[in-house]
Design a protein around this motif. Structure first.
Motif, mmCIF file in Angstrom:
data_model
loop_
_atom_site.group_PDB
_atom_site.id
_atom_site.type_symbol
_atom_site.label_atom_id
_atom_site.label_comp_id
_atom_site.label_asym_id
_atom_site.label_seq_id
_atom_site.Cartn_x
_atom_site.Cartn_y
_atom_site.Cartn_z
ATOM 1 N N CYS A 1 11.488 10.422 -1.883
ATOM 2 C CA CYS A 1 10.740 9.159 -1.987
ATOM 3 C C CYS A 1 10.047 8.853 -3.309
ATOM 4 N N PHE A 2 9.417 9.840 -3.921
ATOM 5 C CA PHE A 2 8.597 9.502 -5.094
ATOM 6 C C PHE A 2 9.407 8.727 -6.133
ATOM 7 N N LYS A 3 10.567 9.270 -6.489
ATOM 8 C CA LYS A 3 11.332 8.630 -7.554
ATOM 9 C C LYS A 3 11.841 7.259 -7.094
ATOM 10 N N LYS A 4 12.400 7.218 -5.919
ATOM 11 C CA LYS A 4 12.977 5.948 -5.452
ATOM 12 C C LYS A 4 11.895 4.879 -5.277
ATOM 13 N N ASP A 5 10.725 5.285 -4.790
ATOM 14 C CA ASP A 5 9.675 4.288 -4.551
ATOM 15 C C ASP A 5 9.086 3.780 -5.870
ATOM 16 N N ILE A 6 8.967 4.675 -6.851
ATOM 17 C CA ILE A 6 8.434 4.206 -8.141
ATOM 18 C C ILE A 6 9.465 3.325 -8.841
ATOM 19 N N LEU A 7 10.729 3.724 -8.771
ATOM 20 C CA LEU A 7 11.770 2.866 -9.373
ATOM 21 C C LEU A 7 11.726 1.474 -8.732
ATOM 22 N N ASN A 8 11.541 1.469 -7.443
ATOM 23 C CA ASN A 8 11.459 0.210 -6.712
ATOM 24 C C ASN A 8 10.254 -0.609 -7.172
ATOM 25 N N LEU A 9 9.126 0.078 -7.350
ATOM 26 C CA LEU A 9 7.910 -0.596 -7.831
ATOM 27 C C LEU A 9 8.138 -1.178 -9.227
ATOM 28 N N ALA B 1 -11.014 22.905 -12.857
ATOM 29 C CA ALA B 1 -12.179 22.316 -13.533
ATOM 30 C C ALA B 1 -12.268 20.810 -13.290
ATOM 31 N N ILE B 2 -11.156 20.115 -13.355
ATOM 32 C CA ILE B 2 -11.244 18.659 -13.154
ATOM 33 C C ILE B 2 -11.296 18.321 -11.666
ATOM 34 N N GLY B 3 -10.641 19.154 -10.835
ATOM 35 C CA GLY B 3 -10.594 18.873 -9.387
ATOM 36 C C GLY B 3 -11.948 18.978 -8.725
ATOM 37 N N MET B 4 -12.867 19.748 -9.345
ATOM 38 C CA MET B 4 -14.202 19.874 -8.759
ATOM 39 C C MET B 4 -15.045 18.620 -8.980
ATOM 40 N N ASP B 5 -14.557 17.738 -9.814
ATOM 41 C CA ASP B 5 -15.203 16.428 -9.960
ATOM 42 C C ASP B 5 -14.791 15.587 -8.753
ATOM 43 N N ASN B 6 -15.768 15.237 -7.932
ATOM 44 C CA ASN B 6 -15.444 14.510 -6.690
ATOM 45 C C ASN B 6 -14.647 13.249 -6.934
ATOM 46 N N ARG B 7 -14.889 12.635 -8.084
ATOM 47 C CA ARG B 7 -14.183 11.393 -8.342
ATOM 48 C C ARG B 7 -12.698 11.646 -8.586
ATOM 49 N N ILE B 8 -12.358 12.831 -9.036
ATOM 50 C CA ILE B 8 -10.944 13.150 -9.270
ATOM 51 C C ILE B 8 -10.347 13.791 -8.025
ATOM 52 N N GLY B 9 -11.036 14.774 -7.458
ATOM 53 C CA GLY B 9 -10.532 15.445 -6.252
ATOM 54 C C GLY B 9 -9.532 16.531 -6.618
ATOM 55 N N SER B 10 -9.384 17.511 -5.724
ATOM 56 C CA SER B 10 -8.608 18.701 -6.092
ATOM 57 C C SER B 10 -7.149 18.670 -5.638
ATOM 58 N N GLU B 11 -6.781 17.708 -4.808
ATOM 59 C CA GLU B 11 -5.408 17.701 -4.283
ATOM 60 C C GLU B 11 -4.414 17.165 -5.303
ATOM 61 N N PHE B 12 -3.172 17.613 -5.159
ATOM 62 C CA PHE B 12 -2.078 17.082 -5.976
ATOM 63 C C PHE B 12 -2.271 17.302 -7.464
ATOM 64 N N PHE C 1 0.646 6.582 -6.857
ATOM 65 C CA PHE C 1 -0.567 7.302 -7.271
ATOM 66 C C PHE C 1 -0.392 8.818 -7.128
ATOM 67 N N LEU C 2 0.215 9.232 -6.000
ATOM 68 C CA LEU C 2 0.398 10.677 -5.787
ATOM 69 C C LEU C 2 1.307 11.260 -6.864
ATOM 70 N N ALA C 3 2.419 10.586 -7.107
ATOM 71 C CA ALA C 3 3.373 11.088 -8.105
ATOM 72 C C ALA C 3 2.736 11.072 -9.493
ATOM 73 N N GLN C 4 1.924 10.067 -9.737
ATOM 74 C CA GLN C 4 1.273 9.961 -11.043
ATOM 75 C C GLN C 4 0.365 11.166 -11.302
ATOM 76 N N ARG C 5 -0.279 11.650 -10.258
ATOM 77 C CA ARG C 5 -1.151 12.824 -10.438
ATOM 78 C C ARG C 5 -0.323 14.031 -10.858
ATOM 79 N N SER D 1 0.837 -1.214 0.000
ATOM 80 C CA SER D 1 0.000 0.000 0.000
ATOM 81 C C SER D 1 0.863 1.251 0.000
ATOM 82 N N LYS D 2 1.984 1.183 0.707
ATOM 83 C CA LYS D 2 2.831 2.374 0.788
ATOM 84 C C LYS D 2 3.408 2.728 -0.589
ATOM 85 N N LEU D 3 3.945 1.737 -1.288
ATOM 86 C CA LEU D 3 4.480 2.014 -2.630
ATOM 87 C C LEU D 3 3.359 2.480 -3.554
#
Ligand code: NAD
Ligand code: UGA
Length: 462
Positions: free
Chosen positions: A276-284, A254-265, A226-230, A219-221
């Protein structure tokens, strides 16, 4: 009930996490240990403002518990010996050698901790993985711990940390969730409950999620991917905006106001940084490849490719706009940290932008409110693009933003420090070469106001 906690690793995670546990659980003795003597000395500095990590609100929390039930020490063995529960919070960087070089997580520090615990422990212990680890690391730790032959029993839990730097204290005090993975048998569940009991001192029970250990590790990776992907997704759109007249901030809204997408990140930027983002994705990516899942690997690798592209094109654009040459031109870099409210510079986009501009023979003047001069040179030297002497020659570090911008041809905003908004931009403009350019890698400043003053202002995705 747990009475004595040891945390191995007094870094950005170990320090703040344990400070909060100590504050919220005055009945538990918490000892944070590290091999790095300077780091421990800094955590023990009588002036609490000198602790080694800058995080809003952290020094006050350390001041409250330090010497009462929160201790920082280099005596790893005694702390392991005394503890009922041991958090492993050491670094897990990308491997720089051997099989998996440049991709896999280097688990040597984790293994050293496991071996040290196996050697020292004389009573049963719960070992908690706090570091971010490849899925199935717990089985390796277990293997090492189960072969001590001295009858000591260990339970391994996974309890990944989701705090973000700059908001570590707020994130720890009020986490979206706490995740705890453990063995599904009765002994495993007993251990899980003991950690649940600790967090229950301040986290509502329905926000403490328990899973099997592999789900917790993975879950952590997944969360970081997911965060970095956004960020990469919005940054990919920023390039399209620059070609079409669309505005990335308007699209994000405009897209963040769609609840399914959300406004963060959804803030377009010069590119994500951080340890972390780069190292964790490389690890994944490495893990997926090791299971032969090449499509899965390629999918996630694209997040990094897009991020590198975003940073590189930001630097290229500066050169292009400055009439295709920055050789001998003075450029101010405002912000070196990978995001605001932290002194951490690991993988900061600023390092790569500066490196690119130095390759074009620019003269850089750097100002960051929290990053020290030696760190800036260390970061550039670490890239090994050019000898140390040339970095010293090409880069001046100052502690005043007005001095940084004086006589420059351009300013690059690379960290979203709030204070940048409050500067007297008219005064800065008056002391710059003309035309005066601002390349805002954080879409931080007020475009209309700057253009009114006379700047040529360019934001990302605009
Ligand atoms: P860090 O480099 O700041 O701290 C790690 C510390 O561990 C160092 O001070 C190092 O000296 C110490 N250490 C290493 N081996 C040791 C040993 N054998 N004995 C004693 N001390 C030892 O790293 P960090 O940023 O705190 O990250 C730690 C882990 O947490 C990583 O796996 C990271 O992916 C994860 N994580 C980090 C963040 C973050 O915001 N930085 C957030 C969530 C998770
Ligand atoms: C990130 C995650 O947010 C944490 O949940 C996680 O625990 C942590 O990584 C980790 O495992 O180390 P952190 O890297 O500290 O936290 O900071 P973020 O707020 O995630 O920012 C990461 C980078 O992305 C920064 O450079 C930031 O400026 C950039 N970013 C973030 C954007 O460019 N746009 C955004 O919309 C958000």
């Amino acid at each position: 009930m747990i009475k004595n906690i040891c945390c191995i690793g007094a870094g950005y995670v170990g320090g703040p996490t344990m400070a909060i546990i100590a504050q919220k659980c005055p009945h538990i003795k918490v000892t944070v240990v590290d091999l790095n003597e300077k780091r421990i000395a800094d955590w023990n500095d009588p002036n609490v403002d000198n602790i080694p990590i800058y995080e809003p609100g952290l020094s006050a929390i350390v001041a409250e518990s330090r010497g009462r039930n929160l201790f920082f020490s280099t005596d790893v063995d005694s702390a392991i010996d005394e503890a009922d529960m041991i958090f492993i919070s050491v670094n897990t960087p990308t491997k720089t050698y051997g099989v998996g070089k440049g991709m896999a997580a280097d688990l040597k520090y984790i293994e050293l901790c496991a071996r040290q615990i196996a050697k020292i422990a004389k009573s049963d212990k719960i070992v908690v993985e706090k570091s971010t680890l490849p899925v199935r690391t717990a089985s390796a730790i277990k293997n090492i711990l189960e072969h001590t032959g001295n009858g000591v029993k260990f339970q391994i839990l996974s309890n990944p940390e989701f705090l973000a730097e700059g908001t570590a204290v707020a994130d720890l005090l009020n986490p979206d969730r706490v995740l705890i993975g453990g063995d599904t048998d009765a002994e495993g569940q007993k251990a899980v409950q003991k950690l649940v009991d600790i967090y229950s001192n301040w986290v509502p029970k329905n926000q403490i999620l328990t899973t099997n250990i592999w789900s917790s590790e993975l879950s952590k990776l997944t969360a970081n991917a997911f965060l970095a992907q956004r960020v990469s997704s919005i940054n990919s759109m920023s390039e399209l905006c620059e070609k079409t007249g669309a505005e990335i901030s308007e699209i994000a809204k405009a897209i963040g106001m769609d609840n399914r997408i959300g406004s963060e990140f959804l803030k377009s930027s010069v590119g994500f940084g951080g340890s972390c983002f780069k190292k964790d994705i490389l690890n994944l990516v490495y893990i997926a490849k090791s299971y032969g899942l090449n499509e899965v690997a390629d999918y996630w690798e694209q997040v990094i490719i897009m991020n590198d592209h975003q940073t590189a094109r930001f630097a290229k654009n500066i050169v292009k706009k400055l009439y295709n040459t920055v050789s001998g031109k003075k450029i101010a870099i405002l912000g070196w940290a990978f995001k605001k409210d932290t002194n951490d510079t690991r993988e900061s986009a600023a390092i790569y932008v500066a490196d690119n501009l130095l390759a074009e023979q620019a003269n850089l003047v750097v100002f960051d409110p929290k990053v020290k001069e030696h760190q800036i040179y260390t970061d550039l030297n670490h890239l090994a693009t050019r000898p140390h002497g040339e970095n010293i020659e090409g880069v001046t570090v100052v502690d005043n933003p007005y001095e940084a911008c004086n006589e420059t041809h351009a300013i690059a905003i690379l960290t979203e420090w709030e204070e940048f908004k409050t500067y007297d931009w008219e005064k800065i403009y008056n002391h710059m070469q003309k035309p005066a350019f601002i390349f805002d890698g954080r879409n931080l400043l007020d475009k209309n106001e700057l253009e009114r003053i006379g700047f040529v202002y360019q934001a990302v995705g605009s």
